[in-house]
Design an enzyme around this catalytic site. Sequence first.
Site, short mmCIF file in Angstrom:
data_model
loop_
_atom_site.label_atom_id
_atom_site.label_comp_id
_atom_site.label_asym_id
_atom_site.label_seq_id
_atom_site.Cartn_x
_atom_site.Cartn_y
_atom_site.Cartn_z
CE LYS A 1 29.98 35.61 34.61
NZ LYS A 1 29.34 35.37 35.91
NE ARG B 1 31.21 35.52 44.32
CZ ARG B 1 31.14 34.19 44.26
NH1 ARG B 1 31.00 33.48 45.38
NH2 ARG B 1 31.18 33.58 43.12
NE ARG C 1 32.17 40.43 38.95
CZ ARG C 1 32.61 39.22 38.65
NH1 ARG C 1 33.40 39.04 37.62
NH2 ARG C 1 32.26 38.19 39.38
NE ARG D 1 35.11 31.04 42.91
CZ ARG D 1 34.63 31.85 41.97
NH1 ARG D 1 34.48 31.41 40.74
NH2 ARG D 1 34.28 33.08 42.28
NE ARG E 1 31.53 28.44 41.45
CZ ARG E 1 31.35 29.64 40.88
NH1 ARG E 1 31.01 29.72 39.62
NH2 ARG E 1 31.49 30.72 41.58
P1 AMP Z 1 34.37 35.40 39.31
O1 AMP Z 1 35.24 34.21 39.20
O2 AMP Z 1 34.10 36.07 37.98
O3 AMP Z 1 33.12 35.17 40.10
O4 AMP Z 1 35.21 36.50 40.13
C1 AMP Z 1 35.65 36.23 41.45
C2 AMP Z 1 36.02 37.53 42.16
O5 AMP Z 1 37.08 38.20 41.46
C3 AMP Z 1 34.91 38.58 42.25
O6 AMP Z 1 34.01 38.32 43.30
C4 AMP Z 1 35.73 39.84 42.47
O7 AMP Z 1 36.23 39.92 43.77
C5 AMP Z 1 36.92 39.62 41.52
N1 AMP Z 1 36.61 40.10 40.15
C6 AMP Z 1 36.47 39.34 39.03
N2 AMP Z 1 36.18 40.11 37.96
C7 AMP Z 1 36.12 41.38 38.41
C8 AMP Z 1 35.83 42.62 37.80
N3 AMP Z 1 35.54 42.72 36.49
N4 AMP Z 1 35.85 43.74 38.58
C9 AMP Z 1 36.15 43.68 39.89
N5 AMP Z 1 36.42 42.53 40.53
C10 AMP Z 1 36.40 41.38 39.81
#
Ligand code: AMP
Length: 212
Positions: free
Chosen positions: A15, A171, A88, A160, A126
């Site tokens: 994404k 996750r 989410r 990361r 990644r």
């Molecule tokens: P991502 O880069 O989208 O994989 O997000 C990394 C981390 O940020 C996630 O594993 C959550 O800990 C936090 N996070 C990102 N977006 C959300 C969301 N919409 N709701 C809650 N936590 C989020």
Amino acid sequence: MSKIIVLIGAPGAGKGTQARLLEERRGIPQISTGDMFREMKNDDTPLAKEVQAIMSAGKLISDELTFQIVKNRTGREKDSYILDGFPRTAAQAEMLENLATEQNRTIQAIEVYLPSEELLKRLTGRRSCPVCGEIYNIYSKPPQQENVCDFHPATQLTHRADDNEESVSTRLATYEEKTKPLIDYYQRTERLEKVDGKGDLETIYQELEKLI
Ligand code: AMP
């Protein structure tokens, strides 16, 4: 009427990469909650520390805090924008309905889907540039020079903190439990489209661009 384009997909489905391409090529701003939380990483406040701990465990930040951040950030936009990583949870999806009404925008959800074996490979492979955020993958999108950003040759790529095996499995489980039901929700309300996340970047991008 301008739109809120919601990209939904498991962590590692691509994404973020696609949203960045859409921003670059079509000028539609990419708003990534994950990126916004990662930016808080260096702040020396109790809230930032808490966010950091939750993220590295692979868990979700509270709906209220996440929504506040989204609301503030999207308030600046005049036209359509892409949400990458939000909503989410069901509660977040409901908050977004209200926000869309307030902002007079329609919601278009696009699922980027990928089988789970592939997701694991993507996540563990990644790497990203700490300066510009460009995303690479040692298997599918390697940088020109090993472990160095194509745009910042003096910068080593980083892995990361939450791409380690333990938080990856948390996750993925959280995605299955909390986020996947949103796909049915957008389907039922006839606002869902799908893109196959397998294959090369350009093919996926072409497919995605046609929907927008
Ligand atoms: P991502 O880069 O989208 O994989 O997000 C990394 C981390 O940020 C996630 O594993 C959550 O800990 C936090 N996070 C990102 N977006 C959300 C969301 N919409 N709701 C809650 N936590 C989020």
